[in-house]
Design a protein around this motif. Structure first.
Motif, PDB file in Angstrom:
ATOM      1  N   ILE A 123       9.661 -13.300  -5.420  1.00  0.00           N
ATOM      2  CA  ILE A 123       9.123 -12.745  -4.175  1.00  0.00           C
ATOM      3  C   ILE A 123       8.086 -11.683  -4.533  1.00  0.00           C
ATOM      4  O   ILE A 123       8.096 -11.145  -5.645  1.00  0.00           O
ATOM      5  CB  ILE A 123      10.224 -12.136  -3.279  1.00  0.00           C
ATOM      6  CG1 ILE A 123      10.894 -10.948  -3.983  1.00  0.00           C
ATOM      7  CG2 ILE A 123      11.247 -13.188  -2.879  1.00  0.00           C
ATOM      8  CD1 ILE A 123      11.868 -10.189  -3.083  1.00  0.00           C
ATOM      9  N   SER A 126      19.620 -12.879  -2.431  1.00  0.00           N
ATOM     10  CA  SER A 126      19.283 -14.291  -2.227  1.00  0.00           C
ATOM     11  C   SER A 126      20.267 -15.212  -2.943  1.00  0.00           C
ATOM     12  O   SER A 126      20.264 -16.425  -2.711  1.00  0.00           O
ATOM     13  CB  SER A 126      17.856 -14.572  -2.714  1.00  0.00           C
ATOM     14  OG  SER A 126      17.763 -14.474  -4.129  1.00  0.00           O
ATOM     15  N   SER A 138       5.071  -9.522  -8.794  1.00  0.00           N
ATOM     16  CA  SER A 138       6.211 -10.266  -8.249  1.00  0.00           C
ATOM     17  C   SER A 138       7.530  -9.777  -8.834  1.00  0.00           C
ATOM     18  O   SER A 138       7.571  -9.185  -9.918  1.00  0.00           O
ATOM     19  CB  SER A 138       6.065 -11.768  -8.521  1.00  0.00           C
ATOM     20  OG  SER A 138       6.111 -12.024  -9.912  1.00  0.00           O
ATOM     21  N   ILE A 139       8.595 -10.033  -8.084  1.00  0.00           N
ATOM     22  CA  ILE A 139       9.967  -9.782  -8.551  1.00  0.00           C
ATOM     23  C   ILE A 139      10.609 -11.140  -8.770  1.00  0.00           C
ATOM     24  O   ILE A 139      10.807 -11.909  -7.820  1.00  0.00           O
ATOM     25  CB  ILE A 139      10.775  -8.964  -7.531  1.00  0.00           C
ATOM     26  CG1 ILE A 139      10.165  -7.581  -7.347  1.00  0.00           C
ATOM     27  CG2 ILE A 139      12.231  -8.839  -7.983  1.00  0.00           C
ATOM     28  CD1 ILE A 139      10.850  -6.739  -6.274  1.00  0.00           C
ATOM     29  N   THR A 146       6.331  -8.148  -5.056  1.00  0.00           N
ATOM     30  CA  THR A 146       6.860  -6.805  -5.319  1.00  0.00           C
ATOM     31  C   THR A 146       6.480  -5.843  -4.206  1.00  0.00           C
ATOM     32  O   THR A 146       7.266  -4.954  -3.848  1.00  0.00           O
ATOM     33  CB  THR A 146       6.303  -6.255  -6.645  1.00  0.00           C
ATOM     34  OG1 THR A 146       6.545  -7.201  -7.679  1.00  0.00           O
ATOM     35  CG2 THR A 146       6.960  -4.935  -7.018  1.00  0.00           C
ATOM     36  N   GLU A 147       5.268  -5.997  -3.668  1.00  0.00           N
ATOM     37  CA  GLU A 147       4.699  -5.049  -2.697  1.00  0.00           C
ATOM     38  C   GLU A 147       4.689  -3.638  -3.268  1.00  0.00           C
ATOM     39  O   GLU A 147       5.019  -2.656  -2.606  1.00  0.00           O
ATOM     40  CB  GLU A 147       5.468  -5.106  -1.370  1.00  0.00           C
ATOM     41  CG  GLU A 147       5.400  -6.470  -0.702  1.00  0.00           C
ATOM     42  CD  GLU A 147       6.125  -6.521   0.629  1.00  0.00           C
ATOM     43  OE1 GLU A 147       5.469  -6.861   1.634  1.00  0.00           O
ATOM     44  OE2 GLU A 147       7.330  -6.221   0.657  1.00  0.00           O
ATOM     45  N   VAL A 172      11.187  -7.011 -12.464  1.00  0.00           N
ATOM     46  CA  VAL A 172      10.299  -6.372 -11.502  1.00  0.00           C
ATOM     47  C   VAL A 172       8.941  -6.121 -12.153  1.00  0.00           C
ATOM     48  O   VAL A 172       8.798  -5.229 -12.998  1.00  0.00           O
ATOM     49  CB  VAL A 172      10.874  -5.036 -10.998  1.00  0.00           C
ATOM     50  CG1 VAL A 172       9.976  -4.431  -9.918  1.00  0.00           C
ATOM     51  CG2 VAL A 172      12.296  -5.229 -10.480  1.00  0.00           C
ATOM     52  N   ASN A 180      13.072  -4.574  -2.029  1.00  0.00           N
ATOM     53  CA  ASN A 180      12.786  -5.953  -2.431  1.00  0.00           C
ATOM     54  C   ASN A 180      13.650  -6.391  -3.614  1.00  0.00           C
ATOM     55  O   ASN A 180      13.982  -7.574  -3.739  1.00  0.00           O
ATOM     56  CB  ASN A 180      11.297  -6.112  -2.758  1.00  0.00           C
ATOM     57  CG  ASN A 180      10.441  -6.191  -1.509  1.00  0.00           C
ATOM     58  OD1 ASN A 180      10.937  -6.515  -0.431  1.00  0.00           O
ATOM     59  ND2 ASN A 180       9.165  -5.889  -1.634  1.00  0.00           N
ATOM     60  N   ARG A 228      10.072   0.494  -0.866  1.00  0.00           N
ATOM     61  CA  ARG A 228       9.888  -0.925  -0.603  1.00  0.00           C
ATOM     62  C   ARG A 228      10.244  -1.761  -1.834  1.00  0.00           C
ATOM     63  O   ARG A 228      10.854  -2.830  -1.702  1.00  0.00           O
ATOM     64  CB  ARG A 228       8.441  -1.199  -0.187  1.00  0.00           C
ATOM     65  CG  ARG A 228       8.130  -2.689   0.059  1.00  0.00           C
ATOM     66  CD  ARG A 228       8.946  -3.284   1.221  1.00  0.00           C
ATOM     67  NE  ARG A 228       8.590  -2.678   2.463  1.00  0.00           N
ATOM     68  CZ  ARG A 228       7.607  -3.094   3.256  1.00  0.00           C
ATOM     69  NH1 ARG A 228       6.880  -4.142   2.911  1.00  0.00           N
ATOM     70  NH2 ARG A 228       7.358  -2.482   4.394  1.00  0.00           N
ATOM     71  N   VAL A 229       9.884  -1.268  -3.016  1.00  0.00           N
ATOM     72  CA  VAL A 229      10.199  -2.008  -4.244  1.00  0.00           C
ATOM     73  C   VAL A 229      11.710  -2.132  -4.407  1.00  0.00           C
ATOM     74  O   VAL A 229      12.238  -3.221  -4.689  1.00  0.00           O
ATOM     75  CB  VAL A 229       9.566  -1.324  -5.474  1.00  0.00           C
ATOM     76  CG1 VAL A 229      10.074  -1.970  -6.762  1.00  0.00           C
ATOM     77  CG2 VAL A 229       8.041  -1.430  -5.408  1.00  0.00           C
ATOM     78  N   LYS A 243      16.760  -7.332  -1.929  1.00  0.00           N
ATOM     79  CA  LYS A 243      16.537  -8.627  -1.263  1.00  0.00           C
ATOM     80  C   LYS A 243      16.620  -9.769  -2.265  1.00  0.00           C
ATOM     81  O   LYS A 243      17.224 -10.826  -1.977  1.00  0.00           O
ATOM     82  CB  LYS A 243      15.172  -8.611  -0.580  1.00  0.00           C
ATOM     83  CG  LYS A 243      14.793  -9.896   0.133  1.00  0.00           C
ATOM     84  CD  LYS A 243      13.401  -9.761   0.757  1.00  0.00           C
ATOM     85  CE  LYS A 243      12.947 -11.057   1.407  1.00  0.00           C
ATOM     86  NZ  LYS A 243      11.575 -10.907   1.990  1.00  0.00           N
ATOM     87  N   SER A 244      16.038  -9.596  -3.440  1.00  0.00           N
ATOM     88  CA  SER A 244      16.040 -10.669  -4.438  1.00  0.00           C
ATOM     89  C   SER A 244      17.455 -10.945  -4.945  1.00  0.00           C
ATOM     90  O   SER A 244      17.826 -12.100  -5.188  1.00  0.00           O
ATOM     91  CB  SER A 244      15.121 -10.300  -5.609  1.00  0.00           C
ATOM     92  OG  SER A 244      15.653  -9.245  -6.383  1.00  0.00           O
TER      93      SER A 244
END
Length: 290
Positions: free
Chosen positions: A34, A55, A12-13, A36-37, A8, A48, A44-45, A51-52
């Motif tokens: 993806i 995947s 990006s992550i 990091t936002e 992280v 994410n 949100r981090v 989410k990563s």
């Protein structure tokens, strides 16, 4: 054994499905990245990160390992300090949150420490007794492997990126002014207004040249401080900026060697170091509550 490693960063992550065989070989089978936002904040981090991981076929993996920006308590996986880059990240119990979500053991360590572990055991520093590593990205990570054990005493997040380099200098996200990472980082180099670092290294613009000279001198100075404090047998320079080392490394070496004699090398694992190091630490490290 199948595992998932996550890295992280501020931008990006990165994540990877990694197979570790009985001989201790680490093979990346799949690799993703993806955004990091980070500016949106902690929730949100973490979403994410999840989410990563999702995947991949995570249910086939017994363990998950995460390297993250911020100061991380080695034994608990809690974020004990983070700059404003990720709002409200300080205090996040990332290991516990992810363990609950996935019903798996999740080990969380600092991202610069993770890169150090990867290079120290699998990469450029695997033959060195002690290694100091600077990871140059959005900021400047600085971590030290003082011996070949892997516990909270042998791996040190030195925070040298927040050493004062310029008195009353540029404001840093940590709250202080003049920190090294304000002059030695990709963020610092982009202050000339060019986000494309390949173009930056090939420009004759006076502002860009001044930024680059500050970068060389700042990196050499923080390396000198690391040698004074920790006496590493090797210094490794890694992070995204190193991917463009052909444009700046030799010029930096002239500055470095004018004040230091400790061996120094470019990292060998590129942007895969974070995911590999987190998994290596999870398998081989000693943690009290992770």
């Amino acid at each position: 054994m199948l595992t998932i490693g996550v890295d992280v960063g501020g931008t990006s992550i990165k994540s990877a499905l990694i197979e570790v065989d009985e001989c201790g070989r680490y093979e990346i089978l799949q690799f993703n990245s993806i955004p990091t936002e980070a500016s949106i904040g902690r929730d949100r981090v973490i979403a994410n990160i999840i989410k990563s991981i999702e995947s991949f076929d995570w249910k086939s993996c017994e363990h998950i390992a995460v390297a993250t920006a911020g100061t991380v308590d080695w034994d608990s996986g809690e974020i004990t300090f983070a700059t404003k880059t990720i709002p409200n990240y300080t205090g996040a119990k990332v290991s516990a949150e992810l363990s609950r979500h996935f019903s798996r053991r999740v080990v969380v360590i600092n991202d610069a420490v993770s890169a150090l572990i990867a290079e120290g055991f699998l990469g450029a520093g695997k033959r060195a007794d002690s290694v100091m590593m600077f990871t140059i990205g959005t900021g400047l990570g600085a971590s030290f492997l003082k011996d070949r054990t892997l516990d909270s005493n042998s791996v040190i997040d030195t925070k040298l990126g927040h050493m004062t380099l310029v008195e009353d200098g540029l404001q840093c996200g940590c709250g202080k002014r003049g920190c090294v990472e304000q002059y030695v980082s990709a963020t610092a180099l982009k202050r000339c207004g060019n986000d494309n670092l390949y173009q930056f290294f090939n420009t004759n613009d006076a502002v860009c040249k001044k930024l680059l000279q500050d970068f060389y001198k700042g990196l050499a100075k923080v390396a000198s401080k690391a040698i004074e404090l920790y006496s590493p047998s090797l210094i490794i320079i890694g992070g995204g900026v190193v991917e463009m080392s052909e444009y700046w490394w030799q010029n930096f070496l002239k500055e470095y060697k004018s004040v230091n004699s400790t061996p120094i090398a470019v990292a060998s694992l590129g942007n895969k170091a974070g995911v590999l190091g987190s998994v290596y630490a999870m398998i081989n490290g000693a943690f009290k509550a992770q």
